[in-house]
Scaffold this motif. Sequence first.
Motif, short mmCIF file in Angstrom:
data_model
loop_
_atom_site.label_atom_id
_atom_site.label_comp_id
_atom_site.label_asym_id
_atom_site.label_seq_id
_atom_site.Cartn_x
_atom_site.Cartn_y
_atom_site.Cartn_z
N LEU A 1 -77.45 -13.76 -4.92
CA LEU A 1 -78.61 -14.47 -5.46
C LEU A 1 -78.88 -15.75 -4.68
O LEU A 1 -80.03 -16.18 -4.56
CB LEU A 1 -78.39 -14.78 -6.94
N ALA A 2 -77.83 -16.35 -4.13
CA ALA A 2 -78.04 -17.56 -3.33
C ALA A 2 -78.91 -17.28 -2.11
O ALA A 2 -79.82 -18.06 -1.79
CB ALA A 2 -76.69 -18.14 -2.91
N VAL A 3 -78.65 -16.17 -1.43
CA VAL A 3 -79.47 -15.87 -0.25
C VAL A 3 -80.88 -15.48 -0.65
O VAL A 3 -81.86 -15.85 0.02
CB VAL A 3 -78.80 -14.79 0.63
N LEU A 4 -81.04 -14.78 -1.77
CA LEU A 4 -82.38 -14.38 -2.21
C LEU A 4 -83.19 -15.58 -2.70
O LEU A 4 -84.39 -15.68 -2.44
CB LEU A 4 -82.29 -13.31 -3.28
N THR A 5 -82.56 -16.49 -3.42
CA THR A 5 -83.30 -17.69 -3.84
C THR A 5 -83.65 -18.54 -2.62
O THR A 5 -84.71 -19.17 -2.59
CB THR A 5 -82.49 -18.52 -4.85
N GLY A 6 -82.78 -18.54 -1.61
CA GLY A 6 -83.12 -19.23 -0.38
C GLY A 6 -84.34 -18.62 0.29
O GLY A 6 -85.24 -19.35 0.76
N LEU A 7 -84.40 -17.30 0.33
CA LEU A 7 -85.57 -16.63 0.91
C LEU A 7 -86.82 -16.88 0.08
O LEU A 7 -87.92 -17.00 0.62
CB LEU A 7 -85.29 -15.12 1.01
N ARG A 8 -86.65 -16.99 -1.23
CA ARG A 8 -87.79 -17.34 -2.09
C ARG A 8 -88.27 -18.76 -1.79
O ARG A 8 -89.47 -19.01 -1.68
CB ARG A 8 -87.40 -17.19 -3.55
N ASP A 9 -87.33 -19.68 -1.62
CA ASP A 9 -87.69 -21.05 -1.29
C ASP A 9 -88.40 -21.14 0.06
O ASP A 9 -89.28 -21.99 0.26
CB ASP A 9 -86.44 -21.94 -1.27
N GLU A 10 -88.01 -20.26 0.97
CA GLU A 10 -88.65 -20.22 2.29
C GLU A 10 -90.03 -19.57 2.24
O GLU A 10 -90.77 -19.59 3.23
CB GLU A 10 -87.77 -19.45 3.27
N GLY A 11 -90.38 -18.96 1.12
CA GLY A 11 -91.68 -18.30 0.99
C GLY A 11 -91.71 -16.88 1.51
O GLY A 11 -92.79 -16.28 1.59
N LYS A 12 -90.56 -16.31 1.82
CA LYS A 12 -90.54 -14.94 2.34
C LYS A 12 -90.56 -13.89 1.25
O LYS A 12 -90.95 -12.75 1.49
CB LYS A 12 -89.33 -14.75 3.26
N ILE A 13 -90.12 -14.26 0.06
CA ILE A 13 -90.27 -13.38 -1.10
C ILE A 13 -90.86 -14.22 -2.24
O ILE A 13 -90.66 -15.43 -2.30
CB ILE A 13 -88.93 -12.73 -1.53
N GLY A 14 -91.60 -13.54 -3.12
CA GLY A 14 -92.24 -14.26 -4.20
C GLY A 14 -91.37 -14.36 -5.44
O GLY A 14 -91.42 -15.35 -6.16
N ALA A 15 -90.60 -13.32 -5.73
CA ALA A 15 -89.80 -13.28 -6.94
C ALA A 15 -88.63 -12.32 -6.73
O ALA A 15 -88.64 -11.49 -5.81
CB ALA A 15 -90.65 -12.84 -8.14
N ILE A 16 -87.63 -12.44 -7.62
CA ILE A 16 -86.40 -11.67 -7.50
C ILE A 16 -86.24 -10.74 -8.69
O ILE A 16 -86.42 -11.14 -9.84
CB ILE A 16 -85.18 -12.61 -7.43
N GLY A 17 -85.91 -9.48 -8.40
CA GLY A 17 -85.55 -8.52 -9.43
C GLY A 17 -84.15 -7.99 -9.18
O GLY A 17 -83.52 -8.30 -8.16
N LEU A 18 -83.67 -7.20 -10.12
CA LEU A 18 -82.34 -6.59 -10.02
C LEU A 18 -82.45 -5.09 -10.23
O LEU A 18 -83.35 -4.62 -10.93
CB LEU A 18 -81.39 -7.18 -11.06
N SER A 19 -81.50 -4.35 -9.68
CA SER A 19 -81.46 -2.91 -9.86
C SER A 19 -80.01 -2.46 -9.87
O SER A 19 -79.18 -3.00 -9.12
CB SER A 19 -82.22 -2.21 -8.74
N GLY A 20 -79.70 -1.47 -10.72
CA GLY A 20 -78.35 -0.95 -10.77
C GLY A 20 -77.34 -1.98 -11.24
O GLY A 20 -76.26 -2.11 -10.67
N VAL A 21 -77.67 -2.71 -12.33
CA VAL A 21 -76.82 -3.80 -12.78
C VAL A 21 -76.32 -3.56 -14.20
O VAL A 21 -76.87 -2.76 -14.96
CB VAL A 21 -77.57 -5.15 -12.74
N THR A 22 -75.27 -4.28 -14.54
CA THR A 22 -74.74 -4.27 -15.90
C THR A 22 -75.36 -5.41 -16.70
O THR A 22 -75.98 -6.33 -16.15
CB THR A 22 -73.22 -4.46 -15.88
N TYR A 23 -75.15 -5.34 -18.01
CA TYR A 23 -75.63 -6.39 -18.90
C TYR A 23 -75.06 -7.75 -18.50
O TYR A 23 -75.79 -8.75 -18.46
CB TYR A 23 -75.22 -6.04 -20.33
#
Length: 314
Positions: free
Chosen positions: A161-183
Amino acid sequence: MTSADTPSTDVTTGGAPRPGSPGPLAGRTVSRIGYGAMQLERLHGDRKAGVALLRRAVELGVDHIDTAQFYGNGFVNDLIREAIRPQDEVVVVSKVGADPDPDGPLPLRPAQRPEQLRASVEANLTALGLDRIPVVNLRRLDTGPGLRAEGDQAVDPDDQLAVLTGLRDEGKIGAIGLSGVTYDVLRRALPAGIVCVQNAYSLISRVDEDMLRLCAAEGIAWVPFFPLGGGFPGMPKVTDEPAVRDAARSLGRTASQVGLAWLLRHAENVLLIPGTADTGHLEENIAAGTMRLDDATLAALDAVPSRTTEIPLD
């Protein structure tokens, strides 16, 4: 392709009614029935048909498409880039966490390390021709059928999540989702601002009901993959259930449409991304959004027992 919202919640930019009614995704309004692009791999030898199918989806009101760079090793994203125009206002949702492995037991291998996630986002951006991907799902491999992460691929979700939030801060992604996860992983990830969760879920596989309710409470879209079961040989299918077949006969619809309609009725935060490589099936899937299930039919479907989605991988 864009991350902007459309002017009306009832129709898409092209004026088509929103299939399955409107629903929220990452702060935008989209049709509750979208399109899962994985099956476009089957049209590798007929690129024209793939583009035509995507254009037909847009004509029918589809305004969110689920994809990944590992679908067809880039072929599917390349089709989307050709077929989808900026004025279509389509929200593209991609995913990271795996790379192609055509010669493996499955056509994918885990790619869970932070540097691999960043590389996957960059590859998606290039293939889709975008400056920013509206939503990127982290495919965690914690649950559901398919791959499992082992060895150096078993990465702490906080590091991912740290790398994805970094990419969001850079403007390369707009939002983060999850897939194949536990509660528990979803709970840990909530502070990162999760906008959607993709897990295997259907009428006959409801083991994640608590997670669905948590998503509803947090305003997170629930986007089931394998919405009709199946997916791998030996897995049960929604369309084989007697209650589903009875409902289809009674309503004059197909069993697949009944299974999709049940999902839309079951929870308001459900967004569907049924996939197909056939235009007729695409139209059938979209038409499921017009179905009405009466209380007796809904009760009969709710009574169908849930079962596991796990399968052995040799």
